[in-house]
Enzyme design. Structure first.
Site, short mmCIF file in Angstrom:
data_model
loop_
_atom_site.label_atom_id
_atom_site.label_comp_id
_atom_site.label_asym_id
_atom_site.label_seq_id
_atom_site.Cartn_x
_atom_site.Cartn_y
_atom_site.Cartn_z
N TRP B 323 0.63 -1.32 0.00
CA TRP B 323 0.14 -0.09 0.40
C TRP B 323 0.64 1.46 0.23
CZ3 TRP B 323 -0.37 4.51 3.13
CH2 TRP B 323 -0.90 5.03 2.91
N HIS B 324 1.89 1.15 0.76
CA HIS B 324 3.36 2.14 0.66
C HIS B 324 3.17 2.56 -0.70
CE1 HIS B 324 2.45 1.76 5.80
NE2 HIS B 324 3.16 2.83 5.68
N GLY B 325 3.63 1.98 -1.23
CA GLY B 325 4.52 2.19 -1.95
C GLY B 325 4.37 0.83 -3.70
#
Lengths: 340, 466
Positions: B323-325
């Protein structure tokens, strides 16, 4: 909610006051922290208003190449020369600098740089001189993302709104910012070093450059020390900067100089061992002012250069003398001309 | 638009003054909030507003249809539509190039001609946040935890409200939508101003300065620095990301308060955590709880034995990393945190025997080490960083001892001493005379301008990229 609205009113009133004070008292346009900018500003706003015979405006190349004291000695004791050269930002900032200078001081002759290509640089102090008038009238100012100017009608409303509000916001908090800047400068100056730098600038008419190494760059020496100076130099080809944002501001600077009855000269200092400008570029600059092209072959001795872009004191002496005496000015038809 | 840009100040003032003018009409307040939010988001790229409107409308109408239907199959189909729509957008805009590049590398690794084109896709700011927020609404309706709203305006404001639009906190419909049914002006909380100023101060004076002076130069070229430099930069980054992200959350909470909205707390001094489980109850709380409620529990949570619990924990953290990247460094970072949770679950009894202070210290070092993966541009740089730390050269070259003490002491004091007291400080600030508060706000604006002159600002919030 009522208190928050009151707080907004306090902020708006203080911002308005700041706008008025910074417009009324030019010393509140001073940025304080950068030594060269600070000196330039004091020359514009605070010092005596004696006319300037030759004002040099441009990049760090011209800053290290034209020594005002040598030019003053060469031209005569009453000549006043100031070097406003500084870390390169762009012609737009040059234009605003010149505009404020001419509004405050009489300048008889203006020496600008002549270059085959220009880029827009960034410097934290580049918005210094912007006044409310600049913000509202010079909407192209700081339109730095594009190398080509756009007519104001074609600039997006978003861009115009953003530029105007950012810069007005900047001016609206100028007074306390200047005070805080002065506090920082005072802290920096506890050993007196800052004052000494300002004094050096003042004595050297802006030629002093503490942030550029006094010694020659070892990498530069290593690269070029065994190479012989070239006997003939090539010419560039092409138009140079015509049609760019630099061209837009250059023309405005020339128009501004004309309005204040200031003669415009261009001098040419390419990078080490680069050639003469193209005929098209010469034609372009000659239309704007008198283009003075020094004989480069003899200037390309390694002792005269700190690095590929900046001259040493010895190089500056040679270049300054050449420039002012105008002994060897090369035009596109290779005729020699002297400075009138 | 960034909260730290000077343009945000006239935007906020204008919006708030108009908001005050609408104090009698809840409808006008919501319309104003929506317009302001769309201006705020569209300031960067107007065309990307289409995405947020599409996502909002999809979930609004899916939610309504789901509310009217009792047929489980139909409800499932509607939920699938919402999931595909939202996650499809996220997959395309955020992960498409990552998938293509990874597939291309995998094909090359197998000796096949695997050169796949990469697409020229712009990552819309905040897409991970608002899609998750919007999704939570449809999932809650599907699970019959909430009733769908009948007001499209309220729902659009819920998805797009500018305080938390681009970097959270991720709010839930069941907490947010009821707030919109009251007159927001009457709930305006002046203490929000303190949260905004405090958040700005953390961002500009701590996070940005740590980033530009200690962290960025070292992470750009870790091979050129000693183990001591690398360790200090790592410590610096741990606090840079905390102060940066928590600053955004504080500003969002503060803006919410002055516009009459209560947003959830997102951080609780996370580096005081003694174990990974506690860390995720203190760090980015709204994301952790989102993953807990909408992924971990639907996967079975801890209801089906230890093995499945550990599997679920690992999957959740792996996806939280993704989700973060769109980068393998984030996936591995998530995986490492998943492993930490698994190991902690297995050795919980043993862990309890260690004194609390040592638990915190050990876990802090571990968290810092995982930040290397999070911050490094690629895995080889991360490995270089780890090798540098183990090199054993403990000469400090990037700063002197005085600054070292100031950095370590100052950040730790802010994190443990000031952060837990924000609410109290904010309340105290409201008792100051309004003229004094106005003066402070104005001086703050001047400080922002001075910092921008010194080139110490204009770093975007780290979590904007997610």
């Amino acid at each position: 909610m009522k208190n928050l609205l009151r707080i907004i009113i306090v902020v708006v009133v203080l911002s308005g006051l700041s706008l008025i004070v910074s417009e009324m008292f030019p010393r509140y346009q001073l940025s304080v922290l950068d030594s060269k900018w600070s000196w330039i500003e004091t020359q514009i706003y605070e010092r005596n208003r004696r006319p300037v015979d030759y004002l040099i405006v441009g990049s760090s190349g011209i800053w290290t190449a034209l020594d005002p004291l040598i030019m003053e000695q060469t031209a005569g004791t009453h000549t006043r020369v100031l070097n406003f050269g500084r870390n390169w930002v762009g012609r737009d900032v040059d234009y605003i600098t010149l505009k404020h200078t001419l509004q405050n001081r009489r300048v008889k002759n203006l020496i600008l740089e002549f270059s085959m290509e220009e880029v827009i640089g960034h410097h934290s102090y580049m918005r210094h001189f912007a006044s409310i008038d600049d913000v509202l009238q010079e909407i192209q100012y700081l339109q730095r993302d594009s190398q080509k100017p756009q007519p104001q009608s074609e600039l997006s409303l978003k861009f115009q709104w953003r530029t105007i509000s950012q810069m007005l916001g900047d001016i609206a908090v100028r007074v306390p910012r200047v005070w805080m800047g002065r506090a920082v400068a005072w802290l920096q100056n506890r050993d007196g070093s800052r004052d000494r730098v300002q004094q050096e600038y003042h004595q050297a008419r802006g030629f002093y450059f503490p942030d550029i190494a006094q010694q020659q760059d070892p990498a530069f020496l290593q690269q070029y020390k065994r190479m012989q100076p070239p006997k003939t130099l090539p010419r560039f080809s092409g138009h140079g900067i015509e049609g760019t944002l630099a061209d837009f501001y250059l023309r405005r600077m020339v128009a501004l100089a004309e309005a204040y009855d200031t003669k415009v000269y261009f001098t040419y200092l390419p990078q080490f061992r680069q050639g003469y400008p193209s005929p098209e570029a010469l034609q372009y600059f000659s239309r704007l002012g008198l283009a003075l092209i020094p004989e480069l072959e003899s200037l390309y001795q390694i002792d005269y250069w700190r690095d590929e872009r900046h001259l040493t004191a010895a190089g500056a002496q040679v270049f300054s003398e050449k420039m002012l005496r105008g002994l060897l000015c090369l035009y596109d038809n290779h005729q020699l001309k002297t400075i009138p | 638009m960034l909260f730290t840009e000077i343009i945000f100040i006239p935007f906020l003032i204008g919006t708030f003054v108009l908001f005050g003018c609408c104090r009698r009409s809840r409808f006008l307040q919501l319309v104003l909030l929506l317009i302001a939010s769309y201006i705020f988001y569209g300031w960067w790229r107007v065309e990307l507003l289409f995405l947020i409107v599409f996502s909002s409308c999809l979930d609004f109408f899916v939610g309504r249809a789901m509310g009217r239907s009792d047929d489980p199959k139909h409800r499932r189909q509607l939920l699938a539509m919402s999931l595909i729509g939202n996650l499809g957008l996220l997959a395309y805009f955020k992960y498409m190039n990552f998938f293509l590049e990874s597939l291309s590398s995998a094909l090359s690794g197998l000796g096949l001609s695997g050169s796949l084109p990469t697409l020229n896709i712009i990552l819309p700011v905040g897409i991970s946040f608002y899609t998750f927020q919007s999704l939570s609404y449809t999932i809650d309706i599907y699970q019959r935890k909430i009733q769908p709203t009948d007001s499209l305006l309220e729902f659009l404001v819920f998805v797009a409200s500018f305080p938390q639009l681009v970097a959270g906190p991720i709010v839930r419909a069941r907490e947010f939508l009821p707030q919109l049914r009251d007159n927001l002006c009457e709930k305006c909380d002046e203490s929000g101003l303190f949260y905004i100023l405090y958040g700005l101060a953390k961002k500009l004076f701590v996070a940005d300065i740590l980033g530009s002076t200690v962290v960025d130069p070292v992470f750009a070229d870790p091979a050129s620095f000693t183990a001591a430099d690398l360790s200090l930069a790592l410590y610096g980054y741990a606090f840079q990301i905390f102060f940066d992200f928590s600053a955004y959350s504080d500003i969002a909470i503060g803006l919410g308060k002055i516009f009459g909205l209560q947003l959830p707390v997102n951080f609780r001094s996370p580096y005081l955590a003694r174990n990974p489980s506690e860390f995720w109850q203190r760090w980015h709380i709204t994301l952790s709880t989102w993953f807990r409620d909408y992924l971990y529990i639907p996967l079975g949570g801890n209801q089906f034995g230890t093995a499945k619990t550990l599997r679920n924990l690992f999957i959740v953290m792996l996806l939280a990393g993704l989700w973060h990247g769109a980068n393998w460094t984030f996936v591995i970072w998530g995986g490492v945190h998943g492993l930490l949770l698994v190991v902690y679950r297995i050795s919980e009894g043993l862990h309890r025997r260690i004194p609390g202070f040592f638990q915190t210290a050990i876990f802090f070092v571990i968290v810092c080490l995982t930040w290397v993966l999070f911050r490094s541009a690629n895995l080889s740089l991360a490995m270089e960083y780890y090798q540098g730390i183990w090199s054993g050269d403990w000469r400090l070259t990037i700063t002197n001892m005085r600054w070292l003490i100031a950095i370590v002491g100052g950040t730790w004091w802010l994190h443990t001493g000031v952060e837990p007291r924000i609410e109290k400080l904010a309340k105290g600030f409201t008792h100051w005379h309004w003229s004094a508060r106005g003066g402070i706000v104005y001086v703050f604006c001047a400080l922002i301008a001075l910092l921008s002159e010194l080139n110490l600002t204009h770093q975007a919030f780290i979590y904007f990229q997610f």
